[in-house]
Design a protein around this motif. Structure first.
Motif, short mmCIF file in Angstrom:
data_model
loop_
_atom_site.label_atom_id
_atom_site.label_comp_id
_atom_site.label_asym_id
_atom_site.label_seq_id
_atom_site.Cartn_x
_atom_site.Cartn_y
_atom_site.Cartn_z
N ALA A 90 -7.89 -7.94 5.88
CA ALA A 90 -6.70 -7.68 7.11
C ALA A 90 -6.55 -6.22 6.86
O ALA A 90 -6.12 -5.80 5.71
N ARG A 91 -6.21 -5.59 7.90
CA ARG A 91 -5.89 -4.03 7.99
C ARG A 91 -4.42 -3.99 8.06
O ARG A 91 -3.70 -3.21 7.63
N VAL A 92 -3.80 -5.20 9.04
CA VAL A 92 -2.47 -5.22 9.36
C VAL A 92 -2.11 -6.48 8.59
O VAL A 92 -2.39 -7.60 9.27
N LEU A 93 -0.99 -6.78 7.87
CA LEU A 93 -0.72 -7.69 7.35
C LEU A 93 1.14 -7.98 7.40
O LEU A 93 1.91 -7.22 6.79
N ILE A 94 1.27 -9.10 8.09
CA ILE A 94 2.84 -9.34 8.18
C ILE A 94 3.20 -10.53 7.46
O ILE A 94 2.58 -11.56 7.49
N ASN A 95 4.34 -10.56 6.54
CA ASN A 95 4.87 -11.53 5.64
C ASN A 95 5.82 -12.28 6.62
O ASN A 95 6.95 -11.96 6.66
N ALA A 96 5.42 -13.49 7.08
CA ALA A 96 6.56 -14.20 7.97
C ALA A 96 6.43 -15.87 7.32
O ALA A 96 6.87 -16.75 8.13
N THR A 97 6.32 -15.52 5.82
CA THR A 97 6.61 -17.19 5.24
C THR A 97 7.92 -17.31 5.26
O THR A 97 8.26 -18.44 5.06
N GLY A 98 8.89 -16.45 5.14
CA GLY A 98 10.43 -16.61 5.02
C GLY A 98 10.73 -17.19 3.66
O GLY A 98 11.84 -17.85 3.51
N ALA A 99 9.78 -17.06 2.81
CA ALA A 99 10.17 -17.75 1.25
C ALA A 99 11.27 -17.01 0.63
O ALA A 99 11.27 -15.88 0.72
N MET A 100 12.18 -17.70 0.14
CA MET A 100 13.18 -17.30 -0.70
C MET A 100 13.22 -17.39 -2.07
O MET A 100 12.63 -18.52 -2.48
N LEU A 101 13.74 -16.60 -2.85
CA LEU A 101 13.96 -16.74 -4.25
C LEU A 101 14.93 -17.72 -4.53
O LEU A 101 16.29 -17.55 -4.64
N PRO A 135 0.92 -1.09 0.20
CA PRO A 135 0.11 0.10 -0.05
C PRO A 135 0.77 1.08 -0.01
O PRO A 135 2.22 0.91 0.32
N GLY A 136 0.22 2.33 -0.37
CA GLY A 136 0.83 3.63 -0.61
C GLY A 136 0.98 4.15 1.15
O GLY A 136 0.57 3.79 1.92
N PRO A 137 1.86 5.29 0.84
CA PRO A 137 2.17 5.86 2.49
C PRO A 137 0.84 6.36 3.04
O PRO A 137 1.04 6.40 4.34
N THR A 138 -0.30 6.66 2.57
CA THR A 138 -1.48 7.26 2.84
C THR A 138 -2.44 6.10 3.24
O THR A 138 -3.53 6.47 3.70
N ALA A 139 -2.28 4.94 2.90
CA ALA A 139 -3.37 3.99 2.77
C ALA A 139 -3.66 3.61 4.33
O ALA A 139 -2.79 3.60 4.90
N LYS A 140 -4.91 3.03 4.54
CA LYS A 140 -4.99 2.64 6.01
C LYS A 140 -4.50 1.27 6.08
O LYS A 140 -4.32 0.93 7.05
N ALA A 141 -4.32 0.29 5.04
CA ALA A 141 -3.84 -0.89 5.06
C ALA A 141 -2.36 -0.91 5.39
O ALA A 141 -1.72 0.05 4.89
N ARG A 142 -1.87 -1.70 6.14
CA ARG A 142 -0.25 -1.79 6.65
C ARG A 142 0.23 -3.17 6.15
O ARG A 142 -0.35 -4.09 6.73
N GLU A 162 -7.48 -0.01 1.97
CA GLU A 162 -8.07 0.04 3.23
C GLU A 162 -7.63 -1.41 3.85
O GLU A 162 -7.38 -1.34 4.80
N ASN A 163 -7.90 -2.14 3.11
CA ASN A 163 -7.71 -3.58 3.64
C ASN A 163 -7.03 -4.47 2.16
O ASN A 163 -6.83 -4.21 1.20
N TYR A 164 -6.50 -5.71 3.07
CA TYR A 164 -5.96 -6.84 2.09
C TYR A 164 -7.28 -7.80 1.97
O TYR A 164 -7.92 -7.95 3.28
N HIS A 165 -7.35 -8.49 1.09
CA HIS A 165 -8.43 -9.49 0.89
C HIS A 165 -7.78 -10.79 0.73
O HIS A 165 -6.84 -11.01 0.02
N ILE A 166 -7.91 -11.57 1.68
CA ILE A 166 -7.43 -12.93 1.92
C ILE A 166 -8.27 -14.26 1.56
O ILE A 166 -9.18 -14.36 2.47
N ALA A 167 -8.30 -14.89 0.17
CA ALA A 167 -8.86 -15.83 0.30
C ALA A 167 -8.37 -17.16 0.72
O ALA A 167 -7.18 -17.48 0.58
N HIS A 168 -9.21 -17.76 1.21
CA HIS A 168 -8.91 -19.08 1.77
C HIS A 168 -10.07 -20.11 1.78
O HIS A 168 -10.96 -20.11 1.06
N GLU A 169 -9.83 -21.40 2.37
CA GLU A 169 -10.67 -22.45 2.19
C GLU A 169 -12.25 -22.35 2.08
O GLU A 169 -13.09 -22.89 1.61
N PHE A 170 -12.44 -21.19 3.51
CA PHE A 170 -13.80 -21.19 3.52
C PHE A 170 -14.44 -19.90 3.46
O PHE A 170 -15.39 -19.53 3.96
#
Length: 556
Positions: A456-467, A195-202, A443-451
């Motif tokens: 999400a307003r605050v999203l942290i990437n902790a997958t540790g996925a490497m290139l 998101p940009g610097p003024t976005a509500k999503a983080r 304003e938010n992230y949309h996370i599609a899942h099984e159900f």
């Protein structure tokens, strides 16, 4: 008694670290060796070179300027990030697995057994690495081995006609006889829109060296991408004592969450939803008779073993030890779950089962204990291509995360905290996550899942996925340059491209640049799981063995 050279030889001799005589002719040439990267693997390489290679000069590059700790063990990292392996299994050489535990004991009044089985903060291991580096520099000075530390990022490497390697960095260049690429982690795979610097999503792209996690509101609803060890780090940090909450035991010994002013909620978002097994408090004595190095070399199908062959070896070994793996739970831990709440409660049940297994003596935690005992053989088997190409492709897609749940388990206390948070309604688990997109209004992230779909307003990437794909724009300048020159090539088996780089897995030399050794995350492709200190210390030992052999020095 000090070893002597043959009396008929007029050459003088010296001795190596093991006390064996080294003829002067083997020491007549000094070899210039470069170690690119000085985190754990680079520190291990420096230690082993100074310990075993008497006739060399060593130049060490570290882009961060912080030599020793590297990416994972920075000494100023969050104290709530703990080692996932016990202190007694962290090492710099395969033969000295107790080095860190002994160092801890010299700085603590804790009894030895408690230290051996503890999971200290990672930054303590970083301090150990820093002190090791200083000690190695002193030892090198006594031995007359020059060491040069350069706080720069190597951006280019080229292979010279005489077999040397030319490295370039900001404003300078030099040639070396041999180069060890110990750059540690690859660039993070970060394909989440920001998101940009003024976005509500983080969006926080990583939990490593990221003070922004401490700025999150005390009542924040936080979504974390991933459900593995890095995600557990985030949970420990968001519910640390510094936030005013605590974890206390009741009369039955169960861990309870005491919120205090902390009103946060965390949702772990994962494709599989698979959580970690737990370290054994009473590891079983494993005497392997079926799941052996020789059995993993065998082939019952053309081109290697099928996954069913591996399963049969594990089943036979489990039976011999009085254990019976729950394959149904391992392959589909959330069978019959029909919603997010059911998945979350099932996760708590699995964690409780894992903890109970960890606390029992005998074969209850067999798969964890087997992986600990057979870890090197498993790694070597992948290095030899023990699976058929089809089986390996299927394994990477559908089974690798399940195996790593047992090969890289979490501390029991961490699992207890997860259960306490679930029971307190502060932790939720999403499975089947298939897409993460930023809303048009940011304003938010949309996370599609099984159900369904989660916002999400605050999203942290902790997958540790490497290139680990060489042909991507996100790779480092060094990797790109080496790829463009053909020095680094994608790992390919029977025409099928796989992740990682092509390398001689016996010596770790690059095929088109045999003076360059690979000891980084690009080994995760021809090999498996390069995040273990013990395994990477073994890689370094084999590289030094090969260097000593090539230069006429005794390897032992």
């Amino acid at each position: 008694m000090r070893p002597r050279c043959d009396a008929r030889s007029s050459a003088r001799c010296t001795t190596n670290a093991s006390g064996r005589a080294i003829p002067a002719r083997a020491l007549s040439k000094t070899y210039d060796i470069a170690v690119v990267g000085c985190g754990f693997t680079g520190t291990s390489a420096l230690f082993q070179l100074v310990d075993r290679f008497p006739n060399c000069t060593i130049t060490v590059f570290e882009a961060s300027g912080d030599f020793g700790p590297g990416y994972a063990y920075r000494t100023d990292e969050c104290p709530d990030y703990l080692l996932n392996n016990t202190a007694a299994t962290m090492c710099l050489t395969p033969a000295s697995r107790r080095a860190f535990a002994d160092w801890l004991a010299s700085h603590s009044d804790e009894p030895g057994d408690a230290i051996d089985t503890s999971h200290p903060p990672r930054r303590l291991f970083g301090q150990f690495l820093k002190e090791t580096l200083s000690a190695v520099q002193l030892t090198a000075a006594v031995k007359g081995i020059p060491i040069r530390l350069i706080p720069e990022e190597v951006t280019d490497a080229s292979f010279c006609k005489d077999g040397q390697v030319k490295l370039r960095w900001t404003g300078d260049a030099a040639t070396f006889d041999y180069v060890i690429l110990a750059t540690g982690h690859n660039p993070l795979l970060n394909n989440i829109p920001r998101p940009g610097p003024t976005a509500k999503a983080r969006y926080l792209h990583s939990q490593v060296m990221n003070p922004a996690l401490d700025d999150l509101a005390i009542d924040a609803n936080v979504h974390v991408l991933g459900s593995s060890l890095s995600a557990y780090d985030v949970v420990n940090r968001l519910f640390s004592p510094a936030t005013g909450c605590s974890f206390e035991r009741n009369d039955n010994g169960d861990l309870l969450f005491c919120a205090g002013p902390n009103r946060r909620h965390v949702t772990l978002c994962s494709r599989s939803g698979r959580l970690k097994a737990t370290q054994s408090n009473h590891p079983a004595s494993i005497q392997r008779r079926h799941f052996t190095k020789d059995a993993l070399k065998g082939s019952t199908t053309a081109g290697g073993l099928a996954l069913r062959d591996i399963k049969q070896l594990v089943d036979d070994e489990a039976k011999a030890h009085g254990a019976e793996p729950d394959w149904a739970q391992l392959s589909n831990p959330y069978a019959d779950c029909v919603g997010v709440e059911a998945v979350t409660q099932r996760a708590a049940e699995h964690l409780s089962t894992a903890i109970a297994a960890s606390n029992q003596e005998g074969p209850a935690n067999f798969l964890v204990d087997l992986c600990m005992d057979a870890g090197q053989d498993i790694w070597d088997s992948f290095a030899r291509g023990c699976l058929t190409v089809g089986a390996e492709t299927d394994f990477r897609k559908s089974m690798e995360s399940a195996v790593l749940a047992y090969a890289a388990p979490c501390p029991v206390l961490t699992a207890e905290k997860l259960i306490a948070l679930i029971n307190a309604g502060r932790l939720t688990l999403l499975m089947g996550v298939s897409e993460v997109r930023l809303a048009e209004d940011s304003e938010n992230y949309h996370i599609a899942h099984e159900f369904g779909e989660e916002r999400a307003r605050v999203l942290i990437n902790a997958t540790g996925a490497m290139l680990r794909d060489l042909d991507t724009d996100g790779q480092s300048d060094l990797t790109k340059r080496m790829r463009s020159q053909g020095l680094l090539q994608p790992h390919i088996r029977d025409g099928t491209p796989l992740t990682g780089a092509e390398v001689d897995m016996e010596t770790f030399r690059l095929p088109n640049a045999p003076s360059i050794y690979l000891a980084n995350m690009l080994l995760w492709g021809p090999g498996i799981f390069t995040s273990s200190a013990a395994l990477m210390a073994n890689v370094v030992e084999r590289i030094v063995d090969d260097l000593l052999h090539r230069t006429g020095n005794p390897s032992r």
